[in-house]
Design an enzyme around this catalytic site. Sequence first.
Site, short mmCIF file in Angstrom:
data_model
loop_
_atom_site.label_atom_id
_atom_site.label_comp_id
_atom_site.label_asym_id
_atom_site.label_seq_id
_atom_site.Cartn_x
_atom_site.Cartn_y
_atom_site.Cartn_z
CE1 TYR A 8 44.92 33.70 42.21
CE2 TYR A 8 44.32 32.51 40.24
CZ TYR A 8 44.09 33.53 41.12
OH TYR A 8 43.04 34.39 40.92
CB ILE A 65 47.62 44.54 54.96
CG1 ILE A 65 47.87 44.59 53.46
CG2 ILE A 65 46.88 43.27 55.36
CD1 ILE A 65 48.83 43.54 52.95
N GLY A 104 42.74 46.42 46.69
CA GLY A 104 43.21 45.65 45.54
C GLY A 104 42.40 45.90 44.28
CD GLN A 105 42.25 43.50 38.53
OE1 GLN A 105 42.34 42.35 38.92
NE2 GLN A 105 42.16 43.81 37.25
N GLY A 107 40.85 43.19 51.67
CA GLY A 107 41.56 43.44 50.42
C GLY A 107 40.91 44.58 49.64
CE LYS A 129 41.78 32.62 43.95
NZ LYS A 129 41.11 33.47 44.95
CG ASN A 148 47.20 40.21 58.22
OD1 ASN A 148 46.90 39.26 57.49
ND2 ASN A 148 48.43 40.49 58.57
N1 SER Z 1 43.68 37.07 36.83
C1 SER Z 1 44.16 35.94 37.56
C2 SER Z 1 45.58 35.69 37.24
O1 SER Z 1 45.96 35.90 36.11
C3 SER Z 1 43.36 34.73 37.26
O2 SER Z 1 42.27 34.65 38.11
O3 SER Z 1 46.31 35.24 38.08
#
Ligand code: SER
Length: 319
Positions: A143, A35, A11-12, A8, A147, A54
Amino acid sequence: MKNVLVVGSTGQIGSELTMTLRRQIPEGNIVAGYIPGAEPKGILAESGPSAIANVCDGKQLAEIVEKYNIDTIYNLAALLSAVAERKPLLAWDIQMNGLLNILEIAREKNCAVFTPSSIGSFGPNTPHMNTPQDTIQRPRTMYGVTKVATELLSDYYFHKYGVDTRSVRFPGLISNVTLPGGGTTDYAVEIYYAAVKGEEFVCPLKAGTFMDMMYMPDALKACVDIMNADPSRLIHRNGFNVASMSFDPEIILASIRQYYPDFKMRYEIDPVRQSIADSWPDKLDDSCAREEWDWKPSYDLDTMTQDMIKCLKIKFDIK
Ligand code: SER
């Protein structure tokens, strides 16, 4: 840490972490895993090796680990909270099946693994103020479910197989390099972009919605410091509460108005994001991270605001 795979990497977090590791470990191979469709560009592509990685393809990951003699994997592939509510099965696949692939490779090849957890791992019946390290975690988002399961599975691989898994529960991360993609805390990034570009900001969360936030340089420090921590001091592993600031939309607005007094914001509440934000803590207690690996952030809201505005003005060539 010498040879590192960042899954990743575009990504951010990954885009900045990969560059940080390349600067800090010049003798190592810091492989930018990506990816197709999210290829590394510019300095990220030019400053070191990259490979298609991936998370859902264990064989591909194992080949990279073998080829570059990888000792540490940063597993940053994930769908953020609001997107994961739209695509829960895909989120499960990336976050859970992907993690299992990575943990299995780590077990076989003796790698350390960092997979971030989040304030999203908490839920409505978690204590919202000074949320303890060890507390109730019953999130209601996909999410959050992934986690919590990530924390448990990572701890399981540590206790059962001795895999060196470590992680932190990140707050909303604010940066001026790569935009987050579809999280609940994204507003706190977008508000700076609007201010610097002279646009009105439409805030998707109500006034009074407090969440933990962190400036990216501190988040990068946490990623590196926890993996370099003395393991004999770690009582916890997956994952540590880390915190640096907590605010609501009115407070970040006031911080930005010190520089842009005429900056305008109006509210247009997104019910999905609002209900997610309401279920998350207002402020974490990160004393275990401070005690066990000397976690200490450098930025508060005002120093972050100052730096964000400075960097975004450079990025957009605004005087
Ligand atoms: N920044 C994430 C979100 O807002 C939280 O871990 O989904």
